[in-house]
Design an enzyme around this catalytic site. Structure first.
Site, short mmCIF file in Angstrom:
data_model
loop_
_atom_site.label_atom_id
_atom_site.label_comp_id
_atom_site.label_asym_id
_atom_site.label_seq_id
_atom_site.Cartn_x
_atom_site.Cartn_y
_atom_site.Cartn_z
N HIS A 1 -3.42 -10.91 2.90
CA HIS A 1 -2.56 -9.79 3.30
C HIS A 1 -2.41 -9.76 4.83
CE1 HIS A 1 -0.45 -6.21 2.08
NE2 HIS A 1 -1.22 -5.38 2.77
N SER B 1 3.40 -4.07 3.45
CA SER B 1 2.58 -3.57 2.36
C SER B 1 3.33 -2.46 1.60
CB SER B 1 1.23 -3.09 2.91
OG SER B 1 0.30 -2.93 1.88
#
Length: 261
Positions: A238, A125
Site C-alpha cells: 500500500h 486508498s
C-alpha cells in the site's frame, strides 16, 4: 447546495516548502462548515487544479502538509479536504456517504479560484472511491487518478475483517443488512457516467486495499470503452518506498498535464 465550495476563511499555514504557500481553509459543504488545506506554488503557476482526496477515517490517513506541498511543487493548485468532523470541521464523516459532498464542494472551490483553468482529481486508498464518485459527478473533470484506491466497498468488507466494526457503525450495518448503502458508496456501478480519463496505480502486494479493486474498475472501464491506464507494481504494498514514491508522483502529475484540454 448553492454555497457549496464557498470559502468562509483562509488562514496562512506553515509550509514545509518555501516554493509553496499553504492555507488552512474553512468552506461550505452540504450545509456544513468543513476544513481543508490549500496549497499554491509561489511562482504563480498552478493553472491546473488538483483535488487531493485522502484515505483512512478520522485520525488514520490524515492530510499531511508535506504531501500536499509535494503535489503543489509539481505546478498544481492543490486542495485537500479533511472531510467533515475532522480537525475542527462540523459533522461526521461516513466513508463515502454524505461526506462525498466535501469532495464535490472541494472541486467547486478549486474551480472558483482565479487562474485555475481545469481540475484533476486524485484519491489515495479510501480516497479512491471519493475520486471516482467526484469524477462521475463532474463531467468536466480533467482526469482521475487512484493510488491503492478502494473501488468496491463490498470487497473492502470481505477483505478487511479489522474494519468491519467501523464500517457497520459508520454505514449502518453489514452489506447483507444494508446492501444499498454499500452500493451507493461503490463507484463501480456508475461508471457509465464517467467522462474523464482514469489512471490506476496499485502495488500487487497491497494488503490494505487489494489490487483486485483496480482490476475490477479497469475491466469495467474497458468494457465501457472508457479511457483507462494502469500502472501495477509487482513488488510494492500500500506504501511505496520514498524514492519510488517521488518518481511516481512526478510521473502521475506529468500524465495529468498531458491529458487534452
Amino acid at each position: 447546495m448553492a454555497n457549496d465550495g464557498l470559502i468562509i476563511s483562509a488562514d496562512p499555514y506553515p509550509s514545509p516548502n518555501p516554493k509553496v504557500k499553504l492555507d488552512m481553509v474553512r468552506y461550505f459543504a452540504g450545509g456544513l462548515r468543513v476544513k481543508g488545506l490549500l496549497a499554491r506554488p509561489t511562482d504563480g503557476s498552478g493553472t491546473e487544479g488538483f483535488l487531493y482526496l485522502r484515505g483512512g477515517i478520522k485520525n488514520v490517513g490524515k492530510v499531511r502538509p508535506a504531501r500536499i506541498a509535494q503535489f503543489a511543487s509539481e505546478g498544481f493548485t492543490v486542495f485537500a479536504p479533511f472531510y467533515r468532523g475532522n480537525q475542527g470541521g462540523e459533522g461526521n464523516e461516513d466513508f463515502g456517504g454524505k461526506d462525498r459532498d466535501d469532495a464535490f464542494a472541494g472541486f467547486r472551490l478549486l474551480q472558483s479560484l482565479p487562474g485555475v483553468e481545469r481540475v484533476h482529481v486524485f484519491g489515495f486508498s479510501r480516497g479512491g472511491l471519493m475520486a471516482l464518485l467526484t469524477g462521475i459527478q463532474f463531467p468536466e473533470t480533467a482526469s482521475v487518478v487512484t493510488w491503492g484506491g478502494v473501488t468496491d466497498l463490498f470487497l473492502t468488507y470481505v477483505e478487511r475483517k479489522d474494519l468491519r466494526r467501523m464500517m457497520k457503525r459508520v454505514i449502518g450495518g453489514s452489506p447483507k443488512k444494508v446492501p444499498n448503502r454499500y452500493k451507493f458508496r461503490t463507484p463501480l456501478y456508475e461508471l457509465e457516467n464517467l467522462k474523464a480519463p482514469v489512471l490506476l496505480i496499485h502495488g500487487r502486494n497491497d494488503r490494505n486495499v487489494s489490487v483486485e479493486h483496480s482490476y475490477r474498475i479497469e475491466k469495467r472501464l474497458k468494457d465501457l470503452k472508457k479511457p483507462v491506464e494502469s500502472w501495477y507494481f509487482d513488488e510494492y504494498t500500500h506504501y511505496f518506498p520514498p524514492v519510488v514514491n517521488r518518481k511516481v508522483v512526478s510521473d502521475l502529475t506529468n500524465w495529468m498535464k498531458s491529458q487534452p484540454q
